[in-house]
Design an enzyme around this catalytic site. Structure first.
Site, PDB file in Angstrom:
ATOM      1  N   ARG A 156      -1.527   2.949   1.675  1.00 13.57           N
ATOM      2  CA  ARG A 156      -2.898   2.450   1.800  1.00 13.57           C
ATOM      3  C   ARG A 156      -3.213   1.458   0.679  1.00 13.57           C
ATOM      4  O   ARG A 156      -3.739   0.372   0.927  1.00 13.57           O
ATOM      5  CB  ARG A 156      -3.893   3.613   1.764  1.00 13.57           C
ATOM      6  CG  ARG A 156      -5.349   3.166   1.902  1.00 13.57           C
ATOM      7  CD  ARG A 156      -6.308   4.332   1.748  1.00 13.57           C
ATOM      8  NE  ARG A 156      -6.190   5.281   2.844  1.00 13.57           N
ATOM      9  CZ  ARG A 156      -5.578   6.451   2.763  1.00 13.57           C
ATOM     10  NH1 ARG A 156      -5.012   6.825   1.609  1.00 13.57           N
ATOM     11  NH2 ARG A 156      -5.513   7.257   3.796  1.00 13.57           N
ATOM     12  N   SER A 207       0.860   8.125   2.845  1.00 16.91           N
ATOM     13  CA  SER A 207      -0.390   7.432   3.175  1.00 16.91           C
ATOM     14  C   SER A 207      -1.111   6.966   1.916  1.00 16.91           C
ATOM     15  O   SER A 207      -1.713   5.887   1.893  1.00 16.91           O
ATOM     16  CB  SER A 207      -1.302   8.349   3.997  1.00 16.91           C
ATOM     17  OG  SER A 207      -1.662   9.509   3.255  1.00 16.91           O
ATOM     18  N   ASN A 264      -3.588  -2.815   1.329  1.00 11.12           N
ATOM     19  CA  ASN A 264      -4.817  -3.542   1.008  1.00 11.12           C
ATOM     20  C   ASN A 264      -4.589  -4.611  -0.053  1.00 11.12           C
ATOM     21  O   ASN A 264      -5.100  -5.728   0.058  1.00 11.12           O
ATOM     22  CB  ASN A 264      -5.896  -2.559   0.544  1.00 11.12           C
ATOM     23  CG  ASN A 264      -6.580  -1.858   1.689  1.00 11.12           C
ATOM     24  OD1 ASN A 264      -7.514  -2.379   2.292  1.00 11.12           O
ATOM     25  ND2 ASN A 264      -6.121  -0.661   2.012  1.00 11.12           N
TER      26      ASN A 264
END
Length: 271
Positions: free
Chosen positions: A210, A206, A214
């Protein structure tokens, strides 16, 4: 658009190609005909990651050598603010004793911020120079938009999590944490192992995905604006998105740093 001979689809695809090296032949990979092999590396991501890491070291070392007890300059003040901010975050979130965590947090925050900041460069600037001056077939300049980079950084954090867990709890304590939580009974060891294993492995996954998600999305929006709109109208969307993207760039660097501190703090807790 960068080339009148390119369709918008070609333009977008061209900017999403990495400069790759085939480790079997040590030759550059043709982005139009990539080999179906594991033995390739994205040398543009590696190059910019290393260069930005060295830039961080040089800038902070030069400020440290020139630091004075008198009135600091603007750049020294900015660096001191960053260091103070990171140090305060570490004191608030990390409750163990380690001289590594604060320097690690500072390195992660500044390094990830610099990698993210590359997304604000004009989308065609460095790829154009690479293609027409250096003769390179492709170039991507945002290392944090490469999942290999973000997952590699997350893997480094994961190794530290394991190190601190074993250091503070011992092999036996770490094993008990994996096998006797949340259900403290030998009959539930397989269930506990699955639950704790998934929880442990989800942290680096994660953490890396992440940041990648983005930054990849931000890069893609810049490419779409440049690829689908005439050059004279691109600023209408580019400028507002760039201003908003400054917040994303900083926030993602901060989140990566904070989660690293939190994970290491959890690993350092003695049970």
């Amino acid at each position: 658009m960068a080339s009148e001979n390119m369709t918008p689809q070609d333009y977008i695809g061209h900017h999403l190609n990495n400069l790759q090296l085939d480790l079997r032949t040590f030759s550059l990979v043709d982005p139009q005909n990539p080999p179906a092999t594991f033995w390739t590396i994205n040398i543009d991501s590696m190059f910019f990651s290393v260069v930005l890491g060295l830039l961080f070291l040089v800038l902070f070392r030069s400020v440290a050598k020139k630091a004075t007890s008198g009135v600091p300059g603007k750049f020294q003040t900015a660096i001191e603010l960053v260091i103070g901010f990171v140090n305060g975050s570490v004191k608030d979130m990390y409750h163990g004793k380690s001289k590594l965590i604060a320097p690690l947090a500072l390195t992660i925050f500044v390094w990830v911020f610099l990698m993210n900041l590359m997304d604000l460069l004009p989308i065609d600037l460095l790829p154009y120079i690479a293609e027409h001056v250096l003769g390179l077939p492709a170039l991507r300049v945002v290392p944090s938009a490469d999942v290999n980079v973000t997952l590699s950084m997350a893997l480094g954090v994961f190794i530290l999590i394991l190190f601190y867990s074993i250091k503070m709890k011992g092999i036996g304590g770490f094993t008990k944490e994996l096998t006797l939580q949340p259900f403290n009974h030998w009959a539930f060891i397989p269930v506990n192992l699955i639950l704790e294993g998934v929880s442990l492995l989800s942290k680096p996954v994660s953490l890396g995905l992440r940041l990648f998600g983005n930054m990849y999305a931000g890069e893609l929006i810049f490419i779409l604006i440049a690829g689908l709109l005439p050059w004279w109208s691109q600023w209408i969307l580019n400028v507002p998105w760039a201003i908003f993207h400054i917040l994303i760039i900083t926030l993602q660097a901060f989140i990566f740093m904070v989660l690293t501190i939190v994970y290491l703090s959890m690993a350092s807790e003695e049970h």
